[in-house]
Design a protein around this motif. Structure first.
Motif, short mmCIF file in Angstrom:
data_model
loop_
_atom_site.label_atom_id
_atom_site.label_comp_id
_atom_site.label_asym_id
_atom_site.label_seq_id
_atom_site.Cartn_x
_atom_site.Cartn_y
_atom_site.Cartn_z
N PRO A 158 -2.61 -24.93 24.18
CA PRO A 158 -2.06 -23.93 25.10
C PRO A 158 -0.56 -24.07 25.34
O PRO A 158 0.11 -23.10 25.66
CB PRO A 158 -2.84 -24.19 26.41
N MET A 159 -0.04 -25.29 25.16
CA MET A 159 1.40 -25.52 25.39
C MET A 159 2.26 -24.67 24.47
O MET A 159 3.37 -24.28 24.81
CB MET A 159 1.73 -26.99 25.20
N ALA A 160 1.76 -24.40 23.27
CA ALA A 160 2.56 -23.65 22.30
C ALA A 160 2.91 -22.26 22.82
O ALA A 160 3.95 -21.70 22.47
CB ALA A 160 1.80 -23.55 20.98
N ASP A 161 2.05 -21.69 23.66
CA ASP A 161 2.30 -20.35 24.20
C ASP A 161 3.31 -20.36 25.34
O ASP A 161 3.76 -19.30 25.77
CB ASP A 161 0.99 -19.74 24.72
N HIS A 162 3.67 -21.53 25.81
CA HIS A 162 4.58 -21.61 26.96
C HIS A 162 5.92 -22.25 26.60
O HIS A 162 6.73 -22.53 27.49
CB HIS A 162 3.91 -22.39 28.10
N PHE A 163 6.16 -22.47 25.33
CA PHE A 163 7.45 -22.99 24.91
C PHE A 163 8.51 -21.89 25.02
O PHE A 163 8.25 -20.74 24.68
CB PHE A 163 7.38 -23.50 23.47
N VAL A 164 9.70 -22.25 25.51
CA VAL A 164 10.78 -21.28 25.69
C VAL A 164 11.62 -21.22 24.41
O VAL A 164 12.55 -22.00 24.23
CB VAL A 164 11.67 -21.63 26.90
N THR A 199 10.63 -13.28 36.72
CA THR A 199 9.68 -14.16 36.03
C THR A 199 10.46 -15.22 35.28
O THR A 199 11.45 -14.91 34.61
CB THR A 199 8.81 -13.36 35.05
N THR A 200 10.05 -16.45 35.42
CA THR A 200 10.80 -17.57 34.83
C THR A 200 9.89 -18.47 34.01
O THR A 200 8.77 -18.78 34.42
CB THR A 200 11.47 -18.40 35.94
N MET A 201 10.39 -18.86 32.85
CA MET A 201 9.74 -19.88 32.04
C MET A 201 10.74 -21.02 31.84
O MET A 201 11.92 -20.77 31.63
CB MET A 201 9.33 -19.32 30.68
#
Length: 240
Positions: A158-164, A199-201
């Motif tokens: 799941p981390m791959a979808d949240h990489f900036v 919205t922030t990542m």
């Protein structure tokens, strides 16, 4: 004739003095005006808007790896706020509650997940009993000028979808883990929404050894030193 010459010289001297004083006065006036305008522009540019993070909708994930594979988990964002001006983040803070830490590895059963979460909470790693939270304190930011970020090797699940991958800013902050504080810089992406929220990542990477997270000795452990933390949240303008 000498008297006439003397009078003319005196008149000319008085004329030049008057002109000099006039120019000096005008120059001062212009300087004051310029300085005032510059001050006003600076104040206008420096004006920042305060935001409060929606902690209930926030998602915080972490990833650690070792020679044998990777583990992903979640943390709880218990509090957070920041300030934005036309150039980016000017201040802010976030608190990650480790007491709600959970393991997300799909291949593990619930009992094994619980044991792993307990191990990460022990003195070997985060020592949650004595240091129940991680804090991030923003000190400033700058517009991102690169062509994009490259995902760290081994980033999975799941981390791959949240990489900036396409950040808008580089954020400077102080990270406190297990009582140890260090300066860090991390990429973040800010998107303004039509309803006035943002919205922030953000993707934070730190070396666990800098914060006393040392399992066994560095030569014996197969656990890699990098810990990655991905944060995804929305924030609304703080009430005046």
């Amino acid at each position: 004739m000498k008297k006439i010459h003397l009078v003319l010289l005196m008149l000319m001297a008085g004329f030049f003095v008057a002109c000099s004083e006039s120019a000096s006065t005008e120059g001062t006036g212009e300087g004051e005006g310029t300085e005032t305008a510059a001050t006003e522009n600076k104040a206008e540019a420096a004006e920042a808007v305060a935001y409060n993070i929606d902690t209930e909708g926030a998602k915080v994930m972490f990833l650690g790896s070792k020679d044998e594979g990777v583990h992903t988990g979640s943390m709880v964002l218990s509090a957070g706020n920041f300030e934005l001006d036309d150039k980016g983040f000017t201040a802010g803070s976030a608190t990650l509650d480790l007491t709600g830490m959970a393991i997300l590895d799909e291949e593990l059963d619930e009992e094994t997940k619980g044991k792993l979460a307990g191990h990460l909470s022990s003195e070997d790693f985060f020592d949650v009993a004595n240091h129940p939270s991680i804090s991030i304190s923003i000190t400033g930011s700058e517009a991102y000028s690169g062509e994009g970020e490259t995902a760290p090797e081994g980033l999975a699940g799941p981390m791959a979808d949240h990489f900036v991958a396409d950040p808008t800013h580089n954020v400077m902050a102080k990270l406190t883990v297990k009582g140890e504080e260090n300066d860090i810089t991390f990429p973040a992406k800010v998107v303004a929404n039509e309803d006035g929220t943002v919205t922030t990542m953000a993707f934070v990477t730190f070396d666990r050894r800098d914060y006393g997270l040392r399992f066994m000795s560095d030569t014996e452990s197969t656990v890699h030193p990098e810990v990655h933390v991905a944060m995804n949240f929305s924030a609304g303008k703080a009430a005046m």
